[in-house]
Design a protein around this motif. Sequence first.
Motif, PDB file in Angstrom:
ATOM      1  N   LEU A  51       0.834  -1.204   0.000  1.00  0.00           N
ATOM      2  CA  LEU A  51       0.000   0.000   0.000  1.00  0.00           C
ATOM      3  C   LEU A  51       0.870   1.256   0.000  1.00  0.00           C
ATOM      4  N   ILE A  52       1.862   1.281   0.872  1.00  0.00           N
ATOM      5  CA  ILE A  52       2.729   2.452   0.974  1.00  0.00           C
ATOM      6  C   ILE A  52       3.544   2.636  -0.301  1.00  0.00           C
ATOM      7  N   PHE A  55       1.373   4.343  -2.942  1.00  0.00           N
ATOM      8  CA  PHE A  55       1.188   5.782  -2.721  1.00  0.00           C
ATOM      9  C   PHE A  55       2.497   6.545  -2.896  1.00  0.00           C
ATOM     10  N   SER A  96      -7.806  -0.153  -1.615  1.00  0.00           N
ATOM     11  CA  SER A  96      -8.722  -0.190  -0.467  1.00  0.00           C
ATOM     12  C   SER A  96      -9.165  -1.613  -0.173  1.00  0.00           C
ATOM     13  N   LEU A 162       3.865   6.421   7.759  1.00  0.00           N
ATOM     14  CA  LEU A 162       2.521   6.976   7.564  1.00  0.00           C
ATOM     15  C   LEU A 162       2.344   8.324   8.236  1.00  0.00           C
ATOM     16  N   SER A 172      -1.611  11.798   0.499  1.00  0.00           N
ATOM     17  CA  SER A 172      -1.384  10.354   0.508  1.00  0.00           C
ATOM     18  C   SER A 172      -1.451   9.799   1.922  1.00  0.00           C
ATOM     19  N   ARG A 173      -0.865  10.519   2.883  1.00  0.00           N
ATOM     20  CA  ARG A 173      -0.941  10.059   4.277  1.00  0.00           C
ATOM     21  C   ARG A 173      -2.384   9.991   4.742  1.00  0.00           C
ATOM     22  N   ILE A 176      -4.173   6.951   3.062  1.00  0.00           N
ATOM     23  CA  ILE A 176      -3.799   5.671   3.668  1.00  0.00           C
ATOM     24  C   ILE A 176      -4.475   5.512   5.022  1.00  0.00           C
TER      25      ILE A 176
END
Length: 256
Positions: A51-52, A55, A96, A162, A172-173, A176
């Motif tokens: 996920l990170i 992004f 997601s 994060l 983006s943070r 997430i």
Amino acid sequence: MNLQAIKSSLEKEAVCHSGKIGYLIREGEEIISHNPGGIFSSASTIKLPLLIEAFRRFDKGIAAPGKMLAIGDHVGGSGVLQALSIEEMSFRDLLSLMIIVSDNTATNLVIDELDIPFPFRFPGLGLRDTVLKRKMMDSASLEKGIDNMTSPRDLDLCLRLLTDSSFLEAESRDSIWDILKNQQFKDKLPFLTEYTGITAGNKTGGLQGIDHDCALFRYKGRTVAATVLCSGMKLEESRSFLNFTGKAIVEMLLDD
């Protein structure tokens, strides 16, 4: 209360269990840990660095969250895409699903879209112990001993990123965090947070003999990051330790 107030009870609880336990719990720069560099089969916690990474690429303009991706080969295990007739979905929505219902089909589509080679060590994230060696539900690779791996300290670094304004853009943070706090599987570390005012976002992982969770807890300006990895024990044992740890964190925050 601070982390030192729960350190002793967690240490005593950890040694009462069979199998292998690793945890790292952090508030600011205060840390309590047990076997933080232990290497574990990641199960679905590998989806957090994925996920990170996605992004990170969005921020650099080398991937597009709004790109529509064809829903190709479905795989089993957790998730909902295998039960739907939908033909395409945006990259952002697949991310997601990868997190909130740990969708394995979505995860494999994410891996394909990011064009990730195996093995992949997430060099852009600075991880030391984490390696993605196979797609989700690849039983043939697993039978050959090819598995995805991580450690408590690496998943804690993911949680740290994060909140790092120098690593990801604010949008983006925030995105997430919105995904993590919509997690549908909250029966491990955050199981007591409902109706407390504490907001939790987490990513679980589980296979036979493996039971993991990593989470951020936010309450009245405080943020606690917790990673707990358990392997080689019965489900009731690992879940007991995960719940014990989550309860200790919630009580610490509410006693402030």
